[in-house]
Design an enzyme around this catalytic site. Structure first.
Site, short mmCIF file in Angstrom:
data_model
loop_
_atom_site.label_atom_id
_atom_site.label_comp_id
_atom_site.label_asym_id
_atom_site.label_seq_id
_atom_site.Cartn_x
_atom_site.Cartn_y
_atom_site.Cartn_z
N HIS A 16 0.76 -1.26 0.02
CA HIS A 16 0.15 0.12 0.04
C HIS A 16 0.80 1.21 0.24
O HIS A 16 0.47 2.25 -0.85
CB HIS A 16 -0.98 0.05 1.19
N LYS A 40 -16.70 -6.27 6.49
CA LYS A 40 -15.82 -7.02 6.53
C LYS A 40 -15.16 -7.49 7.77
O LYS A 40 -14.19 -8.49 7.78
CB LYS A 40 -14.51 -6.37 5.76
N ARG A 89 -2.65 -6.29 -7.92
CA ARG A 89 -1.36 -7.25 -7.62
C ARG A 89 -1.39 -8.31 -8.60
O ARG A 89 -0.12 -8.74 -9.09
CB ARG A 89 -1.63 -7.70 -6.40
N SER A 127 -3.33 -7.48 2.91
CA SER A 127 -3.41 -7.47 4.26
C SER A 127 -3.92 -8.72 4.90
O SER A 127 -3.46 -9.05 5.98
CB SER A 127 -4.48 -6.23 4.65
#
Length: 157
Positions: A16, A40, A89, A127
């Site tokens: 990030h 989430k 990614r 993450s």
């Protein structure tokens, strides 16, 4: 021009921060928008995630970190941003990100979505993977800022 880089950042990783540093060279102002994302069930509260991001990104003058809990395009308009930044990614990220970009374009045709890819060494970091490694006692030092590592170690043990 102002760009908004949204995410949950639970926690912020070196991938990030790599994207933010590169975006800061491309735009006059970058707003790192930390989503509340209660659905989430984040490990860290939005205030903790904002604090971590501010500490990690403190050395970049044209970057600010703000929480948000509304529609992203509404937040971008509030910040007078003309661009939404998204990180890709891998190819597996593309389909979801493509859908988001299409919806955002429909809701706010005046705001562009720009995709950035991380530096090679961060392409596999997420993450959720960092949280999993930390929860199992693994070393996350190569993937996150020392402040984030300390918060993860404290929370996960």
């Amino acid at each position: 021009m102002t760009a908004v880089y949204p995410g949950t950042f639970d926690p912020i990783t070196n991938g990030h921060s790599d994207l933010v540093e590169r975006a800061a060279r491309l735009f006059e102002h970058v707003v790192v928008a930390v989503a509340a994302s209660p659905n989430k069930q984040p490990v860290f509260s939005v205030d903790e995630r904002v604090d971590m991001a501010r500490r990690v990104l403190a050395g970049i003058d044209n970057v600010e970190v703000q929480p948000f809990d509304c529609l992203l395009v509404d937040f971008a308009r509030q910040r007078r941003a003309g661009v939404i930044l998204r990180g890709l990614r891998a190819v597996s990220d593309f389909e979801y990100e493509f859908q988001l970009a299409g919806m955002n374009r429909h809701l706010a045709p005046d705001i562009e979505t720009l995709f950035l890819t991380p530096a090679e060494q961060y392409g596999y970091i997420s993450s959720s993977l960092v949280r999993e490694v930390a929860s199992l006692g693994g070393d996350v030092a190569p993937f996150v800022h020392p402040h984030v590592m300390a918060a993860l170690n404290s929370r996960m043990r």
